[in-house]
Structures are given as C-alpha cells and as structure tokens.
Design a protein around this motif. Sequence first.
Motif, mmCIF file in Angstrom:
data_model
loop_
_atom_site.group_PDB
_atom_site.id
_atom_site.type_symbol
_atom_site.label_atom_id
_atom_site.label_comp_id
_atom_site.label_asym_id
_atom_site.label_seq_id
_atom_site.Cartn_x
_atom_site.Cartn_y
_atom_site.Cartn_z
ATOM 1 N N SER A 32 -1.266 3.675 4.307
ATOM 2 C CA SER A 32 -0.093 3.384 3.493
ATOM 3 C C SER A 32 -0.271 4.040 2.126
ATOM 4 C CB SER A 32 0.065 1.867 3.326
ATOM 5 O OG SER A 32 1.043 1.584 2.354
ATOM 6 N N ALA A 33 0.742 4.746 1.664
ATOM 7 C CA ALA A 33 0.667 5.408 0.361
ATOM 8 C C ALA A 33 0.460 4.414 -0.771
ATOM 9 C CB ALA A 33 1.930 6.223 0.109
ATOM 10 N N SER A 34 0.864 3.173 -0.577
ATOM 11 C CA SER A 34 0.689 2.174 -1.638
ATOM 12 C C SER A 34 -0.782 1.803 -1.823
ATOM 13 C CB SER A 34 1.518 0.928 -1.332
ATOM 14 O OG SER A 34 1.069 0.320 -0.139
ATOM 15 N N ASP A 35 -1.637 2.154 -0.855
ATOM 16 C CA ASP A 35 -3.067 1.852 -0.972
ATOM 17 C C ASP A 35 -3.800 2.841 -1.878
ATOM 18 O OD1 ASP A 35 -2.827 -0.351 0.692
ATOM 19 O OD2 ASP A 35 -3.315 0.798 2.494
ATOM 20 N N GLY A 36 -3.190 3.960 -2.167
ATOM 21 C CA GLY A 36 -3.814 4.943 -3.040
ATOM 22 C C GLY A 36 -3.343 6.348 -2.735
ATOM 23 N N PRO A 37 -3.680 7.282 -3.609
ATOM 24 C CA PRO A 37 -3.234 8.664 -3.416
ATOM 25 C C PRO A 37 -4.056 9.376 -2.333
ATOM 26 C CG PRO A 37 -4.612 8.531 -5.350
ATOM 27 C CD PRO A 37 -4.439 7.115 -4.845
ATOM 28 N N THR A 38 -3.526 10.455 -1.829
ATOM 29 C CA THR A 38 -4.257 11.321 -0.912
ATOM 30 C C THR A 38 -5.120 12.252 -1.756
ATOM 31 O OG1 THR A 38 -2.491 11.221 0.720
ATOM 32 C CG2 THR A 38 -3.984 13.095 0.863
ATOM 33 N N ARG A 39 -6.382 12.370 -1.355
ATOM 34 C CA ARG A 39 -7.328 13.198 -2.109
ATOM 35 C C ARG A 39 -7.940 14.248 -1.193
ATOM 36 N NH1 ARG A 39 -8.564 10.580 -6.880
ATOM 37 N NH2 ARG A 39 -7.854 8.436 -6.981
ATOM 38 N N GLU A 76 -11.517 18.115 -6.908
ATOM 39 C CA GLU A 76 -10.753 17.102 -6.196
ATOM 40 C C GLU A 76 -9.281 17.300 -6.551
ATOM 41 O OE1 GLU A 76 -11.662 12.744 -5.160
ATOM 42 O OE2 GLU A 76 -10.619 12.679 -7.101
ATOM 43 N N VAL A 77 -8.477 17.501 -5.522
ATOM 44 C CA VAL A 77 -7.030 17.626 -5.695
ATOM 45 C C VAL A 77 -6.429 16.290 -5.279
ATOM 46 C CG1 VAL A 77 -4.949 18.899 -5.067
ATOM 47 C CG2 VAL A 77 -7.159 20.083 -5.131
ATOM 48 N N VAL A 78 -5.619 15.703 -6.147
ATOM 49 C CA VAL A 78 -5.014 14.397 -5.888
ATOM 50 C C VAL A 78 -3.508 14.588 -5.714
ATOM 51 C CG1 VAL A 78 -4.631 12.073 -6.793
ATOM 52 C CG2 VAL A 78 -6.788 13.257 -7.270
ATOM 53 N N PHE A 79 -3.001 14.088 -4.593
ATOM 54 C CA PHE A 79 -1.567 14.140 -4.314
ATOM 55 C C PHE A 79 -0.988 12.753 -4.526
ATOM 56 C CE2 PHE A 79 -3.361 17.701 -2.089
ATOM 57 C CZ PHE A 79 -2.484 18.716 -2.421
ATOM 58 N N TRP A 179 -5.461 18.080 -10.346
ATOM 59 C CA TRP A 179 -6.815 18.395 -9.892
ATOM 60 C C TRP A 179 -7.811 18.205 -11.028
ATOM 61 C CZ3 TRP A 179 -9.665 22.286 -12.169
ATOM 62 C CH2 TRP A 179 -8.965 23.198 -12.953
ATOM 63 N N THR A 180 -9.050 17.914 -10.640
ATOM 64 C CA THR A 180 -10.142 17.750 -11.599
ATOM 65 C C THR A 180 -11.418 18.316 -10.987
ATOM 66 O OG1 THR A 180 -10.689 15.551 -10.756
ATOM 67 C CG2 THR A 180 -9.213 15.640 -12.656
#
Length: 184
Positions: A32-39, A76-79, A179-180
């Motif tokens: 579920s997207a509400s659980d956190g971002p895709t990394r 790390e790329v965060v969507f 991204w970081t």
Amino acid sequence: MIPVTKPTLVPLSVPWKVDSGCPRLQLFAFESASDGPTRIRLSGFFGPIQFSNEANATSDKDAHEQQQESVYHDIEVVFHDSLASRLLPGFSDSEIIQESLYDWSMINVDYSIRDGVEEFQRRFWNTWRQTGLCPDPGVYSIEFSDWLRILSPKADDFKHFMICGHDSYIEVVARTFSWTLTKD
C-alpha cells in the motif's frame, strides 16, 4: 486508422548515470502506498568532475583520463505517492529494454559514430560537463505510457518512470521523485 504513438523516453535531469556495469539495482516497495514511498537503490556514475580551473574545464581529455577523474556513489531514488512498481528482467543479452518499442527522440545525444568512437565520447562528455546533467542517465519518465493510462486514466499528476540497470529494469508510477546519496 488511428496512428499509434510509441511511448517516449524523456531523460530525467540528474547529474549521474545508472552504472549499468554494476548489477545492484534494488527495489523496495510496499503493498500500500500509504505505508511508505517506493525506493530504489543503485550505483551512480557522476561523470566528469567540474574543474575549478577554467582552462582544464575546456580541455579535451581522452575518455580514459575523464573516467579516472569520475566518481561512483550509491544512490537512493525515492518515488513519492506511488501507485505501482515492478522489477522486470532484461529483454535480451544486448538490450535491457526492447529499444524498438520506444521513441528516443527526447534524448539529446547523437549516438552516431560517423566520426569515430572517440569523437562520440568527446561530444557526450562535453555535453555532460557543460550542462552538469548526464545526457542519457538511464533514468526516464515515459510519455504516452499505456501502463500509466491503465493504472491512472484520470490522474494527470502521475508519471511513469523507468530505471535501466545491468540485467533488469524497474518501472514506477508515482507523482514525483527525489534522490540522495547513501552511505552503504
């Protein structure tokens, strides 16, 4: 007959290129997207160093010298607000994605080697050095995406992203990305 538009690859504006020689593409996603971002974790190649000496910045160095002055980092790329993600195997031994299915016209790189490989490399590195952005980073947004239309037909604020690695590629539908550098 209605003309079919190929999905168009648009390179993301980043100062690095996915290190396709290193099979380290990793996807971290929630049901579920509400659980956190895709990394996504990957190894990034930061290309030619921006020289402080202006004379050095305009000199033509050979590709080997430029590569020696380049830096690799874990990224790390965060969507953010992702709808879906998928990790897919490469299309073949010579192509990560089936290149003929995409419109590459938005990638501002002249891949012809009519003047030789060294001339191509010089053009590519000079473009990267002058703009500070990799001309073809291996990270794209995809315009005219069938997958995006299916997942989110009325949500114009979502984008279809793709990251091409060594043996596989990752696709994500999300609103934005950031991204970081990581310290792993």
